[in-house]
Design a protein around this motif. Structure first.
Motif, PDB file in Angstrom:
ATOM      1  N   PRO A  52       0.826  -1.210   0.000  1.00 56.39           N
ATOM      2  CA  PRO A  52       0.000   0.000   0.000  1.00 56.39           C
ATOM      3  C   PRO A  52       0.852   1.248   0.000  1.00 56.39           C
ATOM      4  CG  PRO A  52       0.074  -0.978   2.194  1.00 56.39           C
ATOM      5  CD  PRO A  52       0.776  -1.924   1.283  1.00 56.39           C
ATOM      6  N   GLU A  53       0.240   2.335  -0.466  1.00 57.51           N
ATOM      7  CA  GLU A  53       0.926   3.610  -0.486  1.00 57.51           C
ATOM      8  C   GLU A  53       1.044   4.163   0.932  1.00 57.51           C
ATOM      9  OE1 GLU A  53      -1.285   6.197  -2.913  1.00 57.51           O
ATOM     10  OE2 GLU A  53      -1.482   4.768  -4.563  1.00 57.51           O
ATOM     11  N   ASP A  54       1.916   5.172   1.077  1.00 52.13           N
ATOM     12  CA  ASP A  54       1.974   5.892   2.339  1.00 52.13           C
ATOM     13  C   ASP A  54       0.682   6.660   2.517  1.00 52.13           C
ATOM     14  OD1 ASP A  54       5.462   6.664   1.802  1.00 52.13           O
ATOM     15  OD2 ASP A  54       4.512   4.936   2.786  1.00 52.13           O
ATOM     16  N   VAL A 111     -13.014   9.726   7.598  1.00 45.18           N
ATOM     17  CA  VAL A 111     -11.675   9.151   7.574  1.00 45.18           C
ATOM     18  C   VAL A 111     -10.995   9.428   6.240  1.00 45.18           C
ATOM     19  CG1 VAL A 111     -10.328   7.037   7.837  1.00 45.18           C
ATOM     20  CG2 VAL A 111     -12.410   7.361   9.183  1.00 45.18           C
ATOM     21  N   PHE A 112     -11.695   9.138   5.154  1.00 46.20           N
ATOM     22  CA  PHE A 112     -11.173   9.371   3.821  1.00 46.20           C
ATOM     23  C   PHE A 112     -12.325   9.720   2.894  1.00 46.20           C
ATOM     24  CE2 PHE A 112      -7.462   6.981   5.264  1.00 46.20           C
ATOM     25  CZ  PHE A 112      -6.433   7.691   4.674  1.00 46.20           C
ATOM     26  N   HIS A 113     -12.004  10.412   1.817  1.00 41.72           N
ATOM     27  CA  HIS A 113     -12.973  10.632   0.756  1.00 41.72           C
ATOM     28  C   HIS A 113     -12.230  10.751  -0.566  1.00 41.72           C
ATOM     29  CE1 HIS A 113     -11.795  14.823   1.522  1.00 41.72           C
ATOM     30  NE2 HIS A 113     -12.156  15.059   0.279  1.00 41.72           N
ATOM     31  N   TRP A 114     -12.859  10.190  -1.609  1.00 42.79           N
ATOM     32  CA  TRP A 114     -12.268  10.201  -2.943  1.00 42.79           C
ATOM     33  C   TRP A 114     -13.340  10.543  -3.968  1.00 42.79           C
ATOM     34  CZ3 TRP A 114     -11.832   5.924   0.336  1.00 42.79           C
ATOM     35  CH2 TRP A 114     -10.585   5.727   0.920  1.00 42.79           C
ATOM     36  N   GLU A 115     -12.902  10.883  -5.159  1.00 44.36           N
ATOM     37  CA  GLU A 115     -13.803  11.041  -6.304  1.00 44.36           C
ATOM     38  C   GLU A 115     -13.606   9.819  -7.194  1.00 44.36           C
ATOM     39  OE1 GLU A 115     -13.299  14.718  -8.289  1.00 44.36           O
ATOM     40  OE2 GLU A 115     -13.744  15.956  -6.525  1.00 44.36           O
ATOM     41  N   LEU A 116     -14.462   8.823  -6.996  1.00 39.58           N
ATOM     42  CA  LEU A 116     -14.311   7.555  -7.702  1.00 39.58           C
ATOM     43  C   LEU A 116     -14.946   7.569  -9.080  1.00 39.58           C
ATOM     44  CD1 LEU A 116     -14.974   4.997  -4.804  1.00 39.58           C
ATOM     45  CD2 LEU A 116     -12.830   6.080  -5.505  1.00 39.58           C
ATOM     46  N   ASP A 146     -22.460   7.674 -14.489  1.00 37.42           N
ATOM     47  CA  ASP A 146     -21.553   7.915 -15.609  1.00 37.42           C
ATOM     48  C   ASP A 146     -21.451   6.720 -16.550  1.00 37.42           C
ATOM     49  OD1 ASP A 146     -20.046   6.097 -14.208  1.00 37.42           O
ATOM     50  OD2 ASP A 146     -18.443   7.477 -13.676  1.00 37.42           O
ATOM     51  N   GLY A 147     -22.213   5.638 -16.268  1.00 39.19           N
ATOM     52  CA  GLY A 147     -22.235   4.483 -17.163  1.00 39.19           C
ATOM     53  C   GLY A 147     -21.220   3.419 -16.845  1.00 39.19           C
ATOM     54  N   THR A 148     -20.628   3.450 -15.659  1.00 40.73           N
ATOM     55  CA  THR A 148     -19.622   2.454 -15.302  1.00 40.73           C
ATOM     56  C   THR A 148     -19.958   1.816 -13.957  1.00 40.73           C
ATOM     57  OG1 THR A 148     -18.202   4.065 -14.160  1.00 40.73           O
ATOM     58  CG2 THR A 148     -17.811   3.708 -16.522  1.00 40.73           C
ATOM     59  N   ALA A 149     -19.475   0.595 -13.773  1.00 43.91           N
ATOM     60  CA  ALA A 149     -19.462  -0.103 -12.487  1.00 43.91           C
ATOM     61  C   ALA A 149     -18.029  -0.549 -12.263  1.00 43.91           C
ATOM     62  CB  ALA A 149     -20.412  -1.284 -12.483  1.00 43.91           C
ATOM     63  N   CYS A 150     -17.478  -0.237 -11.091  1.00 42.41           N
ATOM     64  CA  CYS A 150     -16.051  -0.456 -10.840  1.00 42.41           C
ATOM     65  C   CYS A 150     -15.852  -1.316  -9.599  1.00 42.41           C
ATOM     66  CB  CYS A 150     -15.321   0.880 -10.658  1.00 42.41           C
ATOM     67  SG  CYS A 150     -15.439   1.992 -12.074  1.00 42.41           S
ATOM     68  N   LEU A 151     -14.739  -2.066  -9.618  1.00 47.80           N
ATOM     69  CA  LEU A 151     -14.292  -2.845  -8.466  1.00 47.80           C
ATOM     70  C   LEU A 151     -13.054  -2.188  -7.892  1.00 47.80           C
ATOM     71  CD1 LEU A 151     -14.709  -6.511  -9.809  1.00 47.80           C
ATOM     72  CD2 LEU A 151     -16.235  -5.259  -8.289  1.00 47.80           C
ATOM     73  N   TRP A 152     -13.003  -2.124  -6.548  1.00 49.52           N
ATOM     74  CA  TRP A 152     -11.906  -1.448  -5.855  1.00 49.52           C
ATOM     75  C   TRP A 152     -11.355  -2.350  -4.759  1.00 49.52           C
ATOM     76  CZ3 TRP A 152     -11.399   3.422  -8.093  1.00 49.52           C
ATOM     77  CH2 TRP A 152     -12.522   3.925  -8.740  1.00 49.52           C
ATOM     78  N   ASP A 153     -10.068  -2.160  -4.455  1.00 45.24           N
ATOM     79  CA  ASP A 153      -9.445  -2.844  -3.329  1.00 45.24           C
ATOM     80  C   ASP A 153      -9.192  -1.809  -2.234  1.00 45.24           C
ATOM     81  OD1 ASP A 153      -8.090  -4.398  -1.559  1.00 45.24           O
ATOM     82  OD2 ASP A 153      -6.431  -4.934  -2.887  1.00 45.24           O
ATOM     83  N   LEU A 154      -9.889  -1.938  -1.104  1.00 46.37           N
ATOM     84  CA  LEU A 154      -9.762  -0.945  -0.041  1.00 46.37           C
ATOM     85  C   LEU A 154      -8.356  -0.873   0.535  1.00 46.37           C
ATOM     86  CD1 LEU A 154     -13.090  -1.512   1.941  1.00 46.37           C
ATOM     87  CD2 LEU A 154     -12.572   0.270   0.278  1.00 46.37           C
ATOM     88  N   ARG A 155      -7.582  -1.941   0.417  1.00 47.09           N
ATOM     89  CA  ARG A 155      -6.240  -1.935   0.998  1.00 47.09           C
ATOM     90  C   ARG A 155      -5.264  -1.059   0.222  1.00 47.09           C
ATOM     91  NH1 ARG A 155      -5.114  -8.196   0.776  1.00 47.09           N
ATOM     92  NH2 ARG A 155      -5.642  -7.647  -1.361  1.00 47.09           N
ATOM     93  N   MET A 165      -6.176   1.794  -1.438  1.00 47.29           N
ATOM     94  CA  MET A 165      -6.754   3.116  -1.689  1.00 47.29           C
ATOM     95  C   MET A 165      -6.077   4.125  -0.758  1.00 47.29           C
ATOM     96  SD  MET A 165     -10.770   2.028  -2.094  1.00 47.29           S
ATOM     97  CE  MET A 165     -11.360   3.607  -2.671  1.00 47.29           C
ATOM     98  N   GLY A 166      -5.214   4.943  -1.316  1.00 43.37           N
ATOM     99  CA  GLY A 166      -4.490   5.936  -0.550  1.00 43.37           C
ATOM    100  C   GLY A 166      -5.101   7.310  -0.673  1.00 43.37           C
ATOM    101  N   ALA A 167      -4.300   8.331  -0.379  1.00 38.52           N
ATOM    102  CA  ALA A 167      -4.789   9.709  -0.432  1.00 38.52           C
ATOM    103  C   ALA A 167      -5.075  10.134  -1.862  1.00 38.52           C
ATOM    104  CB  ALA A 167      -3.768  10.638   0.208  1.00 38.52           C
ATOM    105  N   LYS A 168      -4.332   9.576  -2.809  1.00 38.96           N
ATOM    106  CA  LYS A 168      -4.560   9.904  -4.198  1.00 38.96           C
ATOM    107  C   LYS A 168      -5.746   9.114  -4.731  1.00 38.96           C
ATOM    108  CE  LYS A 168       0.390  10.693  -4.935  1.00 38.96           C
ATOM    109  NZ  LYS A 168       1.566  10.309  -5.737  1.00 38.96           N
ATOM    110  N   LYS A 169      -6.157   9.469  -5.950  1.00 46.82           N
ATOM    111  CA  LYS A 169      -7.280   8.749  -6.556  1.00 46.82           C
ATOM    112  C   LYS A 169      -6.866   7.309  -6.802  1.00 46.82           C
ATOM    113  CE  LYS A 169     -10.544   8.696 -10.391  1.00 46.82           C
ATOM    114  NZ  LYS A 169     -11.027   9.368 -11.617  1.00 46.82           N
ATOM    115  N   PRO A 170      -7.599   6.339  -6.241  1.00 43.14           N
ATOM    116  CA  PRO A 170      -7.202   4.939  -6.383  1.00 43.14           C
ATOM    117  C   PRO A 170      -7.455   4.422  -7.789  1.00 43.14           C
ATOM    118  CG  PRO A 170      -9.287   5.107  -5.238  1.00 43.14           C
ATOM    119  CD  PRO A 170      -8.806   6.514  -5.433  1.00 43.14           C
ATOM    120  N   LYS A 171      -6.822   3.295  -8.074  1.00 46.52           N
ATOM    121  CA  LYS A 171      -7.002   2.646  -9.360  1.00 46.52           C
ATOM    122  C   LYS A 171      -8.023   1.524  -9.225  1.00 46.52           C
ATOM    123  CE  LYS A 171      -2.289   3.578 -10.987  1.00 46.52           C
ATOM    124  NZ  LYS A 171      -1.038   2.970 -11.483  1.00 46.52           N
TER     125      LYS A 171
END
Length: 517
Positions: free
Chosen positions: A173-175, A341-346, A370-379, A381-387
């Motif tokens: 994980p990222e810092d 705790v955290f917030h992102w623009e997914l 927006d026409g998409t469904a995405c899968l994310w790994d919470l581990r 997900m850092g301060a930057k926009k996660p992939k």
């Protein structure tokens, strides 16, 4: 004297009357009409308490001149002004902004309750669940504790044992990452065996039909309890209704209890884990409230000026709330600390649903307009926009993305008239199943849900039916229809403990509960 035409007409009338009398048509028609009226009148429905009659004050009309006020210049040309006693009065001033009707404070039950009679039996029922364990075996998998120190976000080795460990590449994980907030030890449901269940056994009885809320239903949920059959529904008007199907003693309200904790559509209802007496609701009014039955109050958990469109809790993490807003904003709220705790623009647009993999709770699925469904790994997900781990693209808005009970598949529902099914070790296999999802503006958008195993998907039908889709055959294999189901079941929920118990809700506030024979 009657003409030949008149005699033939009278003869035809007499012959038709004799035929109708012989068939007893009129008597049968009147009996059917009375039966239809009787069934409609006997159906269960919420009962709102009668408002106290307000005394109308006597208004004495007085002109502006007699009240010492300046004359009203509405309708005069722009820029017109009066000069009186050396003072200039400028018209067409902007009117003050109206105050929001929402209340940024806890609401006691007495103020929020809009039903008829008392809500004490609801309180006793929910508190009774806390005193005794009524949660049976979870249909969607049993629970075991596993360390995920060396676990891939998507891949898991299948084994005949209840719990198995895998050793794969570990993600660093990222810092300042979110992974520190995710518990490294969590419960993982084992893939359930195929449930032997006959769809033909599903039936709809008259006593299982009721109007729970007055407005269009946005969300319907079963109380996660095996012994108590209760449904919660949230509607467009900000109401949250509870219907206890097994309530036989409360004849005043048919077991239906109506509360109004919000001033805008209710987007989500979540029964807090390990505590059925605490119910969390989110709304388009930007508020998240916690219904605390022990304190008899709707506590204010979070408030914002933006609408909240989705809310969820991660398995075995009852102290965190995950909710989505407009413009793709995703928030994680710590209930214990009372802060974000955290917030992102997914996503680029609003997030319509949030769901967690029941087998790997650190894997999350989101759907967006927006026409998409995405899968994310919470581990990771850092301060930057996660992939994203994986993305499903539709040509129109995606209103839901839900994992199957085993966690091995994902079903998405879009306005492009397709239900997407993702499968495979890394959800790399995608198939699109055609289904008409074009509801009008007066009906809540369809959201396809999984049943009690990975065999079937349930979704509403524009013909007032419930479609049962087989993801392997990629088509509808059955339709649930009944004359009692007189409206389109937009939102559906399957009971997590009782196989064969399914609820469908409509735009008129009705809830239909299908059970087995």
């Amino acid at each position: 004297m009657a003409t030949e035409y008149e005699r033939k007409r009278l003869e035809n009338i007499r012959r038709n009357d004799e035929m109708l009398a012989a068939l007893n048509v009129r008597a049968k028609a009147s009996s059917l009409l009375s039966a239809a009226k009787r069934s409609r009148d006997d159906s269960k429905s919420f009962k709102k308490k009668k408002p106290k009659p307000a005394s109308t004050p006597t208004v004495i009309r007085m002109s502006l001149r007699t009240r010492g006020l300046n004359p009203d210049s509405a309708g005069l040309p722009d820029g017109f002004s009066d000069f009186r006693m050396g003072s200039q009065i400028t018209h067409n001033q902007p009117s003050p902004q109206k105050q929001s009707p929402r209340l940024l404070a806890p609401i006691p039950f007495e103020s929020a309750y809009e039903g008829y009679g008392s809500y004490t039996q609801l309180v006793d029922t929910l508190l009774g669940i806390e005193s005794k364990s009524c949660r049976g075996k979870l249909v969607k998998g049993e629970i075991g504790v596993v360390k995920d120190e060396n676990e891939s976000p998507m891949v898991r080795t299948r084994s005949s044992s209840r719990v198995s460990k895998v050793s794969v590449q570990k993600e660093e994980p990222e810092d300042d990452s979110f992974s520190g907030c995710v518990n490294k030890e969590f419960s993982i449901p084992v893939k359930p065996e195929k449930i032997e269940f006959d769809l033909d056994l599903l039936t709809l009885e008259p006593q299982n039909v009721a109007r729970v809320v007055p407005g269009r239903i946005f969300v319907v949920q079963f109380l996660p309890c095996e012994n108590v059959k209760m449904v919660a529904a949230g509607d467009k008007l900000g109401n949250v209704g509870f219907w206890n199907l097994g309530c036989e003693n409360d004849e005043d309200n048919d077991g239906i209890y109506l509360f109004t904790p919000h001033s805008a559509p209710v987007s989500s209802i979540v029964f807090q884990q390990n505590s059925s007496s605490r119910v969390i609701s989110s709304s388009y009014d930007g508020l998240i409230r916690l219904m605390d039955v022990e304190k008899s109050v709707f506590d204010l958990v979070y408030s914002t000026d933006e609408a909240i469109f989705s809310l969820s809790q991660r398995p075995n993490d009852e102290q965190s709330l995950y909710f989505g807003q407009d413009y793709g904003v995703f928030n994680v709220w710590d209930l214990r600390a009372g802060k974000s705790v955290f917030h992102w623009e997914l996503h680029e647009r609003r997030i319509n649903s949030i769901d967690f993999n029941p087998q790997n709770p650190h894997v999350m699925a989101t759907s967006s307009t927006d026409g998409t469904a995405c899968l994310w790994d919470l581990r990771s997900m850092g301060a930057k926009k996660p992939k994203t781990l994986s993305t499903v693209n539709h040509s129109r808005a995606v209103h839901s993305a839900y994992f199957s009970p085993s966690g091995l598949s994902l079903a998405t529902t879009s306005l492009d008239n397709y239900i997407g099914v993702l499968s495979g070790a890394n959800f790399e296999n995608t198939c699109m199943i055609y289904h008409n999802n074009n509801t009008n503006r007066w009906i809540s958008k369809f959201k396809a849900v999984w049943g009690w195993d990975d065999s079937y998907i349930y979704v509403g039908n524009l013909s007032k039916k419930i479609d049962v889709i087989n993801p392997k055959l990629k088509r509808t294999v059955m339709e649930l229809h009944n004359p009692l189901q007189r409206a389109i079941p937009c939102r559906i929920h399957c009971h997590p403990y009782n196989v064969g118990t399914l609820a469908g809700s409509t735009a008129g506030g009705q809830v239909y509960v299908w059970t087995t024979k």
